[in-house]
Design a protein around this motif. Sequence first.
Motif, short mmCIF file in Angstrom:
data_model
loop_
_atom_site.label_atom_id
_atom_site.label_comp_id
_atom_site.label_asym_id
_atom_site.label_seq_id
_atom_site.Cartn_x
_atom_site.Cartn_y
_atom_site.Cartn_z
N HIS A 76 54.88 30.39 52.33
CA HIS A 76 56.03 30.21 52.49
C HIS A 76 56.99 31.37 52.10
O HIS A 76 58.26 31.31 51.88
CB HIS A 76 56.83 28.99 51.73
N ARG A 77 56.49 32.68 51.69
CA ARG A 77 57.08 33.97 51.66
C ARG A 77 56.31 34.93 52.07
O ARG A 77 55.25 34.82 52.20
CB ARG A 77 57.52 34.07 50.21
N ALA A 78 57.29 36.01 52.46
CA ALA A 78 56.44 37.04 53.01
C ALA A 78 55.61 37.81 51.85
O ALA A 78 55.69 37.94 50.72
CB ALA A 78 57.66 38.37 53.25
N THR A 79 54.33 38.19 52.53
CA THR A 79 53.42 38.93 51.71
C THR A 79 53.75 40.39 51.73
O THR A 79 53.86 41.00 52.77
CB THR A 79 52.16 38.64 52.18
N PRO A 80 53.80 41.05 50.42
CA PRO A 80 54.10 42.40 50.34
C PRO A 80 52.86 43.16 50.58
O PRO A 80 51.62 42.70 50.80
CB PRO A 80 54.46 42.48 48.79
N GLU A 81 53.03 44.52 50.69
CA GLU A 81 51.90 45.26 50.75
C GLU A 81 50.89 45.35 49.55
O GLU A 81 51.29 45.06 48.54
CB GLU A 81 52.37 46.73 50.75
N PRO A 82 49.63 45.37 49.74
CA PRO A 82 48.74 45.08 48.71
C PRO A 82 48.81 46.01 47.37
O PRO A 82 49.41 47.25 47.76
CB PRO A 82 47.26 45.70 49.44
N ASN A 83 48.84 45.53 46.41
CA ASN A 83 48.98 46.32 45.07
C ASN A 83 47.77 47.63 45.05
O ASN A 83 46.67 47.57 45.27
CB ASN A 83 48.60 45.44 44.04
N PRO A 84 48.57 48.83 44.82
CA PRO A 84 47.51 50.11 45.10
C PRO A 84 46.37 50.10 43.91
O PRO A 84 45.61 50.78 44.06
CB PRO A 84 48.37 51.16 44.98
N LEU A 85 46.61 49.24 42.89
CA LEU A 85 45.73 49.05 41.71
C LEU A 85 44.53 48.02 41.85
O LEU A 85 43.65 47.99 40.93
CB LEU A 85 46.48 48.99 40.51
N GLN A 86 44.46 47.64 43.16
CA GLN A 86 43.27 46.57 43.27
C GLN A 86 42.09 47.06 43.18
O GLN A 86 41.34 46.69 42.39
CB GLN A 86 43.57 45.94 44.42
N TRP A 87 41.72 47.95 43.90
CA TRP A 87 40.36 48.72 44.01
C TRP A 87 39.99 49.41 42.69
O TRP A 87 38.89 49.09 42.07
CB TRP A 87 40.04 49.37 45.25
N PRO A 88 41.05 50.26 41.93
CA PRO A 88 40.70 50.71 40.99
C PRO A 88 40.41 49.54 39.70
O PRO A 88 39.75 49.94 38.81
CB PRO A 88 42.19 51.27 40.32
N PHE A 89 41.06 48.49 39.65
CA PHE A 89 40.82 47.29 38.90
C PHE A 89 39.51 46.86 39.22
O PHE A 89 38.61 46.59 38.23
CB PHE A 89 41.66 46.32 38.95
N VAL A 90 38.94 46.74 40.30
CA VAL A 90 37.41 46.39 40.64
C VAL A 90 36.72 47.20 40.24
O VAL A 90 35.48 47.10 39.52
CB VAL A 90 37.30 46.04 42.18
N GLY A 91 36.92 48.86 40.45
CA GLY A 91 35.96 49.68 39.60
C GLY A 91 35.97 49.74 38.22
O GLY A 91 34.88 49.88 37.80
N LEU A 92 37.12 49.66 37.54
CA LEU A 92 37.12 49.54 35.99
C LEU A 92 36.26 48.42 35.62
O LEU A 92 35.56 48.41 34.57
CB LEU A 92 38.54 49.43 35.58
N LEU A 93 36.47 47.24 36.36
CA LEU A 93 35.90 46.09 35.68
C LEU A 93 34.37 46.07 35.94
O LEU A 93 33.41 45.80 34.83
CB LEU A 93 36.25 44.66 36.55
N PHE A 94 33.79 46.61 37.10
CA PHE A 94 32.30 46.99 37.40
C PHE A 94 31.81 48.05 36.32
O PHE A 94 30.74 47.80 35.95
CB PHE A 94 32.30 47.57 38.79
N ALA A 95 32.66 48.95 35.87
CA ALA A 95 32.12 49.96 35.09
C ALA A 95 32.11 49.52 33.61
O ALA A 95 30.98 49.57 32.95
CB ALA A 95 33.28 51.19 34.82
N VAL A 96 32.96 48.64 33.15
CA VAL A 96 32.91 48.18 31.74
C VAL A 96 31.71 47.09 31.55
O VAL A 96 30.85 47.22 30.79
CB VAL A 96 34.16 47.48 31.27
N VAL A 97 31.71 46.26 32.77
CA VAL A 97 30.53 45.31 32.75
C VAL A 97 29.20 46.12 32.74
O VAL A 97 28.13 45.84 31.97
CB VAL A 97 30.60 44.29 33.93
N SER A 98 28.89 47.06 33.49
CA SER A 98 27.70 47.68 33.78
C SER A 98 27.55 48.61 32.35
O SER A 98 26.29 48.53 31.94
CB SER A 98 27.97 48.85 34.92
N LEU A 99 28.47 49.25 31.80
CA LEU A 99 28.26 49.77 30.47
C LEU A 99 27.64 48.83 29.33
O LEU A 99 26.66 49.10 28.70
CB LEU A 99 29.31 50.46 29.96
N ARG A 100 28.44 47.57 29.30
CA ARG A 100 27.97 46.58 28.44
C ARG A 100 26.60 45.93 28.68
O ARG A 100 25.65 45.65 27.89
CB ARG A 100 28.94 45.57 28.22
#
Length: 239
Positions: free
Chosen positions: A197-221
């Motif tokens: 019911h509302r306009a969808t804005p442009e994707p947040n530019p931090l989406q894929w850096p977030f995925v990469g950071l999550l993958f890095a932390v999980v991989s390290l641990r």
Amino acid sequence: MSDDTSGGGRLARRWRGPLGRNLVVIVLAAALVAGFAAVHAQWSPMHRWNRAFGDASFLLLALAMAMGATARLWRSAGRLIAFRRELGVYATLLAIVHLVIILAGWVTWDLWRLFGFELHPQLGRYVMVQHGFGLANAIGLVALALAIPLALTSNDVSVRRLGAQTWKVLQMGAVPLWWLSVAHVGYFLFAHFLSFHRATPEPNPLQWPFVGLLFAVVSLRLAAFVAASARPRDLCRPA
């Protein structure tokens, strides 16, 4: 030669001491807040600074979660492990600022709105209109409730008063804190604006850096856990 070496050693120890660690993490936190504010420069001031403090808090927490695992895998990184305390403390402080900005600027101190409710003028009562928003904020509040006692006890005085074993058990709360934070941040990066019911804005530019950071932390641990499993004597040491 020996005097220079000794002086350099004293300087290195000073920067790894409590004051030096605090200064380093304060500068890092300020730089992250400024950097994330620049990333979100096109947003309204409230959303810009809300997200800047929240994103900086999450990144400090991610560094704290990765640091122990890194020291397990590379012994030379062990000297950095002392920074985990300061990283956790300032991540919590930034998260508190993040919450205050939301309360003052987004929901205007109306706690019903924080959990996804809005006052319906015809019905004269609050109704749920943003299910995901309310759940994500509830998760964020639980995470902050975990973070505050962890931050308050991240000092040598607490270790002595609680006892090393009790203190370690308390600090294990960092793991659920991390995953609650991942869920909270992930919702606002990927799901909050996907409303029909509302306009969808442009994707947040931090989406894929977030995925990469999550993958890095999980991989390290995960790698640190595997390495510890190969050395049974190390299993009692937290990653």
